[in-house]
Write a protein that holds these residues in place. Sequence first.
Motif: not given
Ligand SMILES: NC(=O)c1ccc[n+]([C@@H]2O[C@H](COP(=O)([O-])OP(=O)(O)OC[C@H]3O[C@@H](n4cnc5c(N)ncnc54)[C@H](OP(=O)(O)O)[C@@H]3O)[C@@H](O)[C@H]2O)c1
Length: 319
Positions: A28-33, A53-54, A58, A73-74, A95, A100, A124, A144, A166
Amino acid sequence: MSQHDVTFDTANSGGRDNAPILVTGAAGQLGAVGRTVTGQLLDRGLPVRAMVRRDDDRAAALRAAGAEVVVGDLLEPGDVYRVVSGCRRVYFGMSVSAGYLEATMIMAAVAREVGVDALVNMSQMTVSQMSIQNTTPSPQQRQHWLSEQALAWSGLPVVNIRPTVFLEGFFLTLTSPTVRDRGRIELPFGRGKASPVAAADVARVVAEVLANPGTHLGRVYELTGPQSQDMDEVAQEYSDALNRKITYSDIPPDDWQGELKKAGLPEHLTKHLVTMAELNRAGRYDRLADGVQRVTGQPPMSVREFVSLHAEKFGGRRS
Ligand SMILES: NC(=O)c1ccc[n+]([C@@H]2O[C@H](COP(=O)([O-])OP(=O)(O)OC[C@H]3O[C@@H](n4cnc5c(N)ncnc54)[C@H](OP(=O)(O)O)[C@@H]3O)[C@@H](O)[C@H]2O)c1
């Protein structure tokens, strides 16, 4: 809610009822869904394999909560094959990042090879308004859209989750410093209305679908908050939550873009955020959808509830 009714043979779930559910992006970084989904599935007594990822604090917290933590790594097919193998269902989300689409294709190829009963794909709401002739300048939104196309061709039992913006992004990370310091929400959103949704509500939908995928397979769920409001109305919600006057300041988009660049955000993310602001000004986020209520049986959180919940980050509530 828009939905496509497709029938899938889920008979191959027999004998795999105890196999774990894979949750990607679980740190989880931003939304941490992913992190919230992991917790909610564990609370339901379901086994979860949480992909990170690491192996950091967390990851340790996920392990302590009862998840089987796997590091990978995805963007590495071998890693994805290793983590998907043995799982019956998958939440795929990561993230916002340039790779993506590639990561989605790797996941689809692996899921087809391994065989899964459900693949819940984070997407999205903008995708609902996109077509070949009508895309947006955001590389993330285009990816997407393409990802959903390719997942449809894959024949996998997919559920697409399409949330609007979000609350955790623009409304928490980007507004909390100015709300705290100046009592102002400073965003280039013009007079456009939006219906932001809490990632916690998005996670509740994802967890419910993963726990009971049967009737959801093949569907698309659009998720918004409970109201579509312009930024003055949003500022009033902040004021009510914090018990002090919060106002909206419509800042010039170019200045804002300059600030993002100065902050050193990756180009992919900057282009995405700039497009989101443009779409907001154009009224494209003025949408309401009932996906949260429909799937979970409970309404989504309001802006006021969200700001109350995170009041400390906004400088606290005045007594
Ligand atoms: N923010 C918005 O307003 C919004 C609105 C609608 C839809 N969305 C969609 O929601 C999604 C993001 O969801 P979220 O906010 O829940 O995600 P998030 O918390 O920002 O990130 C989730 C995790 O993805 C991991 N990650 C990134 N690259 C990776 C890789 N190559 N291999 C393995 N793990 C990886 C990150 O790991 P690290 O932390 O270790 O780097 C992070 O912890 C996106 O698809 C976005 O388009 C977002």
